[in-house]
Design a protein around this motif. Structure first.
Motif, short mmCIF file in Angstrom:
data_model
loop_
_atom_site.label_atom_id
_atom_site.label_comp_id
_atom_site.label_asym_id
_atom_site.label_seq_id
_atom_site.Cartn_x
_atom_site.Cartn_y
_atom_site.Cartn_z
N HIS A 38 0.78 -0.83 0.23
CA HIS A 38 0.21 0.01 0.02
C HIS A 38 1.01 1.13 0.04
O HIS A 38 0.49 2.64 -0.59
N THR A 41 -5.69 -1.62 -1.43
CA THR A 41 -6.39 -0.43 -0.77
C THR A 41 -7.85 -1.24 0.43
O THR A 41 -7.29 -1.43 1.52
N ALA A 97 -7.70 -2.58 4.32
CA ALA A 97 -8.74 -2.07 4.75
C ALA A 97 -9.34 -3.75 5.14
O ALA A 97 -10.02 -3.91 6.73
N LEU A 100 -9.96 4.00 5.94
CA LEU A 100 -9.41 3.49 4.47
C LEU A 100 -10.54 2.71 3.43
O LEU A 100 -10.45 3.53 2.14
#
Length: 401
Positions: free
Chosen positions: A211, A221, A225, A266
């Motif tokens: 990331h 992302t 998350a 996120l």
């Protein structure tokens, strides 16, 4: 000698960059990886004694370059190649290392000619910095077996250069490998423990690394998350004696609110600006569960909408199984069972304990206690995870009374 944790963390952080520098210059993954391991061992001895150098990555690059030169000389390489390697070694001893080839190293470890188990093992070794013994223990295979797997993978990559431009086509394989590492840690496929925190922690660390290198990629992302939101529940998923606690019965006060906040931030950000993908959808579903005060107060209608979208863009029998739970919450257990019936004859999921467990749960909600008991027992026989098996056997006993 015990390595101070700060030094151990620094070595793990530096290792993929050092390997990336060597592979970029020489293209001999197997020899370069061995040289880096020797350099790391030298640092374990020298740094606690002499202090961490001002440029630890440069120190390791120099040490590994020398190990590589020594290795090739020991093979009685021709003088011309020795001179070239010596010249390269001078190049590999900079005061600073400006490039970071870690992402390219990920792509190389996920070479399409390697099997998924080999991709996972090589990623954990080369990028994660885990020892062969640690990787073998994580996947419950003998160390010799894992050593052979890693050795074959490194041999296959002999002479392979970094994929041009990082080969974005391999990003999906990289994310899949990280997802598999995390999944195995979240619910171990076998053994006495439900969770493997060493694997989930490592998967999150490596995904953070990807990331950092690709902050605008929506699926990177989304995966980070998803991991954070899922891992936030770890403390509540088992009792003190290791027994499994299902989501509906977990003490949500034990959930990691910092991890939830980061995960929600996120996924909210990436859904607003990036093309929609499977990991983003899964993380959005996880966010709904994480923010709900209870199972009953969960926005199941929104969960179902997200599963419907996920089932369209990335159809998968396990997605259908999970979607059946959401359908049951919205429209009743009979409707959920009908969704499960759509999987009849699907070889990918036939006999999987997760399918039987969800069917048992829905049959129990429907009031068919005998069928639910049989399904729970079938599910228990199908899993090698001891906590899952004990939980399913307990459910079978309860529903039978």
């Amino acid at each position: 000698m015990n390595t101070p944790p700060a030094v151990e963390d620094l070595l793990r952080e530096c290792a993929p960059r050092v390997l990336g520098v060597l592979v970029r210059h020489h293209g001999r993954f197997d020899a370069c990886e061995d040289a880096v391991q020797e350099a790391l061992l030298a640092a374990v001895t020298a740094w606690p004694r002499d202090g961490v150098p001002d440029n630890p990555t440069g120190w390791l690059v120099t040490a590994a370059g020398r190990k590589l030169t020594d290795h090739w000389r020991s093979e009685n390489a021709r003088r011309r190649r020795e001179d070239i390697v010596a010249a390269h070694t001078e190049l590999l001893a900079p005061r600073t290392v400006d490039t970071d080839d870690t992402l390219e190293l990920f792509f190389l470890c996920c070479h399409p000619d390697l099997s998924t188990p080999s991709q996972i093992a090589l990623t954990l070794r080369a990028v994660g910095g885990l020892t062969t013994a640690q990787i073998a223990a994580a996947f419950l295979v003998p160390e010799a077996t894992m050593a052979q797997r890693i050795s074959r993978a490194k041999s296959r990559l002999r002479g392979e250069a970094f994929p041009r431009g990082g080969d974005p086509a391999r990003l999906g394989a990289v994310l899949h490998v990280l997802y598999l590492i995390f999944t195995e840690g979240h619910t171990a496929t076998s053994g006495p423990d439900l969770n493997r925190a060493d694997l989930t922690t490592e998967a999150i660390r490596l995904t953070r690394l990807v990331h950092k290198l690709l902050p605008d990629d929506g699926e990177v992302t989304g995966l980070l998350a998803l991991m954070l939101l899922t891992e936030s529940r770890r403390a509540a998923r088992t009792t003190a004696d290791g027994a499994m606690v299902p989501l509906a019965e977990q003490d949500r006060a034990l959930w990691d609110r910092a991890a939830i906040a980061e995960g929600v931030e996120l996924v909210t950000d990436t859904l607003s600006r990036a093309p929609l993908g499977p990991y983003q959808l899964q993380s959005a579903i996880a966010a709904i569960h994480a923010e709900a005060a209870s199972t009953e107060s969960t926005d199941w209608a929104q969960v179902l909408v997200l599963y419907d979208i996920l089932d369209r863009i990335a159809p998968n029998p396990m997605v259908t199984v999970n979607r059946a739970v959401a359908v049951a919450q919205v429209s009743g257990p009979r409707a959920g069972l009908a969704v499960l019936d759509s999987l009849a004859g699907d070889k990918r999921v036939e006999g999987h304990h997760r399918l039987a467990a969800v069917r048992a749960h829905l049959l129990e909600l429907e009031g068919d206690r005998d069928a639910a008991r049989d399904a729970y027992r079938l599910a228990a026989r199908g899993t090698l995870s001891l906590p899952e098996r004990r939980y399913l056997e307990t459910r079978a006993e309860r529903v039978g009374h």
